[in-house]
Scaffold this motif. Structure first.
Motif, PDB file in Angstrom:
ATOM      1  N   SER A  54       0.843  -1.195   0.000  1.00 67.94           N
ATOM      2  CA  SER A  54       0.000   0.000   0.000  1.00 67.94           C
ATOM      3  C   SER A  54       0.874   1.238   0.000  1.00 67.94           C
ATOM      4  N   SER A  56       2.191   5.188  -1.947  1.00 64.29           N
ATOM      5  CA  SER A  56       2.909   5.667  -3.128  1.00 64.29           C
ATOM      6  C   SER A  56       4.297   6.152  -2.711  1.00 64.29           C
ATOM      7  N   ARG A 203      -5.429  -4.177   2.425  1.00 64.45           N
ATOM      8  CA  ARG A 203      -4.539  -3.575   1.429  1.00 64.45           C
ATOM      9  C   ARG A 203      -5.228  -2.399   0.745  1.00 64.45           C
ATOM     10  N   GLU A 204      -4.441  -1.678  -0.043  1.00 64.40           N
ATOM     11  CA  GLU A 204      -4.997  -0.585  -0.827  1.00 64.40           C
ATOM     12  C   GLU A 204      -6.069  -1.147  -1.758  1.00 64.40           C
ATOM     13  N   LYS A 206      -7.885  -1.675  -4.907  1.00 66.28           N
ATOM     14  CA  LYS A 206      -7.697  -1.454  -6.345  1.00 66.28           C
ATOM     15  C   LYS A 206      -8.802  -2.089  -7.171  1.00 66.28           C
ATOM     16  N   ARG A 207      -9.696  -2.775  -6.505  1.00 65.71           N
ATOM     17  CA  ARG A 207     -10.785  -3.501  -7.183  1.00 65.71           C
ATOM     18  C   ARG A 207     -11.853  -3.787  -6.127  1.00 65.71           C
ATOM     19  N   HIS A 235     -14.610   1.313  -5.144  1.00 66.98           N
ATOM     20  CA  HIS A 235     -15.121   0.001  -5.564  1.00 66.98           C
ATOM     21  C   HIS A 235     -16.056  -0.557  -4.498  1.00 66.98           C
ATOM     22  N   ASP A 299     -10.700  -8.788  -4.564  1.00 66.04           N
ATOM     23  CA  ASP A 299      -9.837  -9.163  -3.440  1.00 66.04           C
ATOM     24  C   ASP A 299     -10.725  -9.786  -2.370  1.00 66.04           C
TER      25      ASP A 299
END
Ligand code: FES
Length: 342
Positions: A54, A56, A203-204, A206-207, A235, A299
């Motif tokens: 996770s 940037s 987690r981050e 993303k889906r 999401h 996920d």
């Protein structure tokens, strides 16, 4: 400004370090006396290669031999070169022991004990130094049982920023912690906890995510949901919560609160007992629909007893569904027995 970097080791121990925006993660780790694997410290050897779960960052300068473009695209990074641009979570490819660190012990006071269903206790701990404890939503600590030299592992049901740490425990007749909470515990008792531990954490996003909880496996999911109230989710997130009998059902009001508070969040619950008054009778797999699976681009986070984890895996396998990630924590009555990521 500093960022928080979580270093998650292979043995489940997680340490948190503060890292400035111009400081490499390796330098911040060494400043905290945590010896993550390093060799060249120059982006040339790849010894420090880690997986960023996770956050940037600026990856810094390195050569292809140390980190390929494909690896970088997959989220791998070089702590000796990388500088954070947000809080980070890194999987470090060694044990805490080899990194010459360990889980930290925290002194706490028992501030609340409540029987939240016929089969479940909830309890709360206030830390002497709350700011010293950081954890990722979904993780657990080992709780020392007063009057014994034993510990029991419990996932936080509270979020990482909550002032008080809360936990759920399934009541068993001769369970060590059950007996303590039932027979001798008093508000004001001193307890020591050690951690945080575990690779079962949020987690981050993303889906889409499918959360699944069995019994008191709901605790880490509640911690994740609490964290989601602070995120701008893009999401959908759906929870399927299953228990054996009506006596095991807890925290439905809290789930409804999260459903009201988090626009992307929905949930269902089911009870295995045929005599249940619940609308859905049966196991969690009966409530998994195509709308929750998103064609496999999902996920999955699952916390429950080993039989439930295996049943869900079998259910997905039989339907040729391979989720993007399958994070799970199996728990027995004494302790988590396995954690995994696929
Ligand atoms: Fe060699 Fe990081 S220590 S690439």
């Amino acid at each position: 400004m500093t960022y928080q970097v979580a270093l998650s080791f292979e043995d489940g121990v997680t340490r948190f370090v503060k890292c400035g925006p111009r400081e490499t993660v390796a330098d911040a780790s060494y400043r905290a006396r945590i010896n993550i694997p390093l060799d060249c410290r120059d982006g040339a050897c790849g010894t420090c290669k880690s997986l960023c779960e996770s956050g940037s960052y600026d990856g810094g300068d390195y050569i292809e031999d140390a980190l390929t473009d494909d690896e970088a695209t997959a989220g791998y990074c070089l702590p000796c070169q990388m500088t954070p641009q947000s809080d980070l979570v890194l999987q470090i490819a060694t044990t805490s022991d080899l990194a010459k660190t360990q889980a930290i012990a925290f002194d706490t006071t028992l501030t609340d004990i409540r029987r939240i269903s016929p089969g479940t206790y909830g309890f709360s701990l206030e830390l002497d130094d709350r700011d010293s404890l950081a954890f990722l939503p979904g993780q657990y600590v080992n709780v020392g049982v007063p009057g014994t030299d034993q510990t029991r592992s419990y996932s936080f049901s509270s979020g990482p920023t909550a002032a008080t740490a809360t936990f759920l425990i399934r009541i068993t007749d001769d369970g060590l912690m059950s007996s303590y909470l039932r027979d001798t515990a008093c508000v004001g008792d001193r307890l020591q906890v050690t951690g945080p531990m575990g690779s079962f954490f949020l987690r981050e996003a993303k889906r889409p995510a499918l959360l699944m909880a069995g019994g008191t496996g709901l605790a880490p999911i509640l911690s994740m949901l609490e964290s989601m109230t602070r995120l701008e989710l893009q999401h959908p997130v759906h929870l399927i919560y299953g228990v054996s009998t009506d006596a095991d059902l807890v925290e439905l009001d809290r789930l409804q609160f999260y459903s009201d508070r988090i626009p992307q969040f929905t949930f269902d619950h089911c009870v295995a007992d045929a005599a249940s008054t619940a609308i859905n009778k049966g196991y969690v797999t009966s409530l998994v629909g195509p709308e929750h699976i998103n064609g496999g681009d999902v996920d999955v986070y699952l916390c429950g007893p080993p039989a439930m984890v295996e049943a869900v895996r079998g259910h997905l396998r039989e339907r040729d569904i391979e989720p993007a990630h399958f994070y799970y924590e199996k728990f027995a009555l004494v302790a988590p027995v396995a954690q995994g990521v696929r």
